[in-house]
Design a protein around this motif. Structure first.
Motif, PDB file in Angstrom:
ATOM      1  N   ARG A 449       0.832  -1.221   0.000  1.00  0.00           N
ATOM      2  CA  ARG A 449       0.000   0.000   0.000  1.00  0.00           C
ATOM      3  C   ARG A 449       0.859   1.261   0.000  1.00  0.00           C
ATOM      4  N   GLU A 450       1.965   1.206   0.740  1.00  0.00           N
ATOM      5  CA  GLU A 450       2.869   2.363   0.767  1.00  0.00           C
ATOM      6  C   GLU A 450       3.413   2.681  -0.624  1.00  0.00           C
ATOM      7  N   GLN A 451       3.542   1.653  -1.454  1.00  0.00           N
ATOM      8  CA  GLN A 451       4.085   1.844  -2.801  1.00  0.00           C
ATOM      9  C   GLN A 451       3.003   1.968  -3.865  1.00  0.00           C
ATOM     10  N   GLY A 452       1.736   1.888  -3.449  1.00  0.00           N
ATOM     11  CA  GLY A 452       0.637   2.006  -4.399  1.00  0.00           C
ATOM     12  C   GLY A 452       0.557   0.841  -5.366  1.00  0.00           C
ATOM     13  N   LYS A 453       1.024  -0.328  -4.964  1.00  0.00           N
ATOM     14  CA  LYS A 453       1.020  -1.506  -5.838  1.00  0.00           C
ATOM     15  C   LYS A 453      -0.231  -2.347  -5.610  1.00  0.00           C
ATOM     16  N   GLN A 454      -0.536  -3.208  -6.595  1.00  0.00           N
ATOM     17  CA  GLN A 454      -1.585  -4.208  -6.422  1.00  0.00           C
ATOM     18  C   GLN A 454      -1.202  -5.103  -5.251  1.00  0.00           C
ATOM     19  N   LEU A 455      -2.167  -5.398  -4.380  1.00  0.00           N
ATOM     20  CA  LEU A 455      -1.845  -6.142  -3.165  1.00  0.00           C
ATOM     21  C   LEU A 455      -1.365  -7.554  -3.469  1.00  0.00           C
ATOM     22  N   PHE A 456      -2.104  -8.285  -4.298  1.00  0.00           N
ATOM     23  CA  PHE A 456      -1.734  -9.666  -4.604  1.00  0.00           C
ATOM     24  C   PHE A 456      -1.997  -9.981  -6.071  1.00  0.00           C
ATOM     25  N   SER A 457      -1.084 -10.708  -6.667  1.00  0.00           N
ATOM     26  CA  SER A 457      -1.323 -11.264  -7.996  1.00  0.00           C
ATOM     27  C   SER A 457      -2.134 -12.543  -7.815  1.00  0.00           C
ATOM     28  N   PRO A 458      -2.702 -13.093  -8.898  1.00  0.00           N
ATOM     29  CA  PRO A 458      -3.463 -14.350  -8.765  1.00  0.00           C
ATOM     30  C   PRO A 458      -2.642 -15.472  -8.115  1.00  0.00           C
ATOM     31  N   ARG A 459      -1.373 -15.600  -8.498  1.00  0.00           N
ATOM     32  CA  ARG A 459      -0.528 -16.656  -7.916  1.00  0.00           C
ATOM     33  C   ARG A 459      -0.288 -16.396  -6.431  1.00  0.00           C
ATOM     34  N   GLU A 460      -0.121 -15.123  -6.088  1.00  0.00           N
ATOM     35  CA  GLU A 460       0.110 -14.777  -4.685  1.00  0.00           C
ATOM     36  C   GLU A 460      -1.133 -15.027  -3.839  1.00  0.00           C
ATOM     37  N   LEU A 461      -2.309 -14.894  -4.434  1.00  0.00           N
ATOM     38  CA  LEU A 461      -3.540 -15.182  -3.702  1.00  0.00           C
ATOM     39  C   LEU A 461      -3.612 -16.664  -3.327  1.00  0.00           C
ATOM     40  N   VAL A 462      -3.101 -17.525  -4.206  1.00  0.00           N
ATOM     41  CA  VAL A 462      -3.071 -18.960  -3.911  1.00  0.00           C
ATOM     42  C   VAL A 462      -2.149 -19.225  -2.710  1.00  0.00           C
ATOM     43  N   ILE A 463      -0.978 -18.567  -2.724  1.00  0.00           N
ATOM     44  CA  ILE A 463      -0.027 -18.722  -1.617  1.00  0.00           C
ATOM     45  C   ILE A 463      -0.638 -18.201  -0.319  1.00  0.00           C
TER      46      ILE A 463
END
Length: 485
Positions: A449-463
């Protein structure tokens, strides 16, 4: 380890420090990081699981596996000199930011839990003459240990130069009682007792289970083999990182294996298994009398305090570097005027405090903390080894240097060894690890959030889903008594 503190933070908060770490200093860093609480507990821990035959096999497996892991760190230090934050940097480069974050957090958390074993062991040692401290698991022991935790926090907060000065004293002093123990035990060695201990006692079970039961203990004592890698950015010569890792590993491996094996020639393994920790003191007392116990106990306290200092500095460094690389929230990348990363140091001490309180409710505080430390470190080690496989087998243009079959074989063996360790740990400690890993995602979310990035990619959501489900399973298992702390 003379420059661990001063070198560790100058590079981040100002211009690079002109004093770079030499090969002897880096080697001392590896030795100092590995020689701590674990070696003093080896006789009892091994005797609870196996006899001489199983111990020899266990040390062979651990020695080969950890040597492969040490060679992996050596190869990665040379092949990817741009990755100078150690274990966590390899996971991030190989498998993305979220797994890199987990690697950094897991490595940091294992250091914090490992620090708790130091205080438990100190209290158990003093408890031999002050029964109120028990084996480091009484209320009074928890209070005194907590005071020690925060006293060290204040010491390091004053400036790492003061902390490094203490480190210089203990680096050599910690090794002396261990070497003396091995020499005296060899002199008092009883071949008959050794022979009786060879096959193992009735309670030990099958040879495979005996070896499996010792695996987490061997991981614990070898933690720190990557110590030179963590401070690789401060090496005078990059190739010294790999050399220091190997020199430190081989030296410490010889000592650890010797401590374990010679103990079987002093007492029956059933008696060693019942010794209070530090069991090395009890073995030496059986060999030479009370002074042996006192000698080892004093050496242990010096050793453990030195190792605690080294690991606290290293743990804070991991959080600090991760924050500088924007993989942890910004506040963890702040440092004081004395070049001390105070927020990272405070968080390190706070987690150790929480774990210390939890161990007070454990049936065996020392072994619980030891096994949890090992289990937490396995994910970072596995990801680093898998990354080595990836770059050794990858296209030529993607790596600096030439891919070799030898590097690939080493990396594959290291990966298989680390995977076997996860199996040896069993579901208990894997699930408890998830309880610690899953909430850490809040730090990852804050950094994103501090960097204004997407929180999770689809693969990261699985993790994320796997880690949360694992944590829920761990909590349910603890609550229902399936996992007994």
């Amino acid at each position: 380890m003379t420059n661990v503190g001063t070198g560790a933070h100058d590079a981040h908060v100002g211009p690079p420090s002109p004093s770079k770490l030499t090969l002897p200093t880096l080697t001392a860093l590896v030795v100092g990081s590995m020689v701590g609480a674990g070696v003093f507990s080896l006789p009892r821990r091994f005797a609870q699981e196996t006899g001489v035959a199983g111990a020899l096999i266990a040390w062979t497996v651990a020695g080969v596996g950890m040597l492969m892991l040490a060679l992996v760190f050596q190869a990665l230090a040379v092949r990817r000199p741009d990755l100078d934050a150690g274990v966590y940097a390899y996971a991030k480069a190989g498998f993305g930011e979220y797994l890199g974050f987990f690697s950094a957090f897991g490595y940091w958390a294992s250091a914090c839990v490992g620090n708790v074993t130091y205080w438990v062991l100190i209290m158990s040692t003093v408890g031999a003459i002050a029964p109120a401290l028990g084996e480091g698991d009484t209320f009074l022991a928890t209070v005194v240990s907590s005071a020690g935790l925060w006293a060290f926090f204040l010491l390091i907060k004053q400036g790492v130069k003061e902390a490094a000065a203490i480190n210089r004293i203990v680096t050599v002093a910690k090794v002396v009682p261990i070497l003396v123990f091995v020499l005296i035990a060899l002199f008092c060695f009883d071949p008959g007792v050794f022979a009786d201990n060879f096959a193992g006692a009735d309670y030990a079970g099958s040879l495979f289970n005996q070896v499996r039961g010792t695996m987490l203990a061997t991981v614990f004592v070898f933690l720190g083999v990557e110590g030179a890698s963590v401070y690789s950015r401060h090496a005078k010569r990059r190739e010294d990182v790999g050399k220091a890792t190997l020199l430190g590993f081989l030296s410490v491996f010889a000592v650890f294996a010797s401590v374990t094996i010679v103990s079987y020639g002093i007492l029956p393994m059933s008696e060693i298994a019942e010794l209070r920790q530090p069991s090395m003191a009890g073995v030496l007392e059986a060999a030479v009398g009370t002074w042996g116990n006192v000698f080892v106990s004093v050496g242990l306290i010096i050793s453990v305090l030195g190792a605690y200092l080294a690991w606290t500095l290293m743990a804070a460094e991991v959080l600090f570097v991760a924050a500088k690389d924007k993989d942890m929230p910004r506040f963890l990348g702040q440092a004081s005027r004395e070049d001390v990363p105070v927020p990272a140091l405070l968080m390190t001490t706070a987690l150790s405090q929480v774990v210390l309180i939890v161990t007070a409710f454990s049936d065996d505080a020392f072994n619980f903390a030891l096994d949890l430390t090992s289990a937490l470190s396995l994910i970072p080690f596995l990801l680093a080894a898998a990354f080595a496989v990836k770059i050794a087998s990858g296209p030529q243009e993607e790596v600096s240097g030439r891919s070799t079959r030898r590097e690939l074989v080493v990396a594959v063996i290291a990966t298989l060894y680390t995977a076997f360790l996860l199996y040896a740990a069993g579901p208990k400690f894997v699930l408890v690890s998830f309880i610690i890993y899953a909430p850490a995602t809040l730090l990852f979310v804050k950094a994103r959030r501090e960097q204004g990035k997407q929180l999770f990619s689809p693969r990261e959501l699985v993790i994320l889903a796997v880690s949360v489900l694992g944590a829920i399973g761990g909590i349910v298992a603890v609550a229902t008594g399936w996992i007994d702390l």
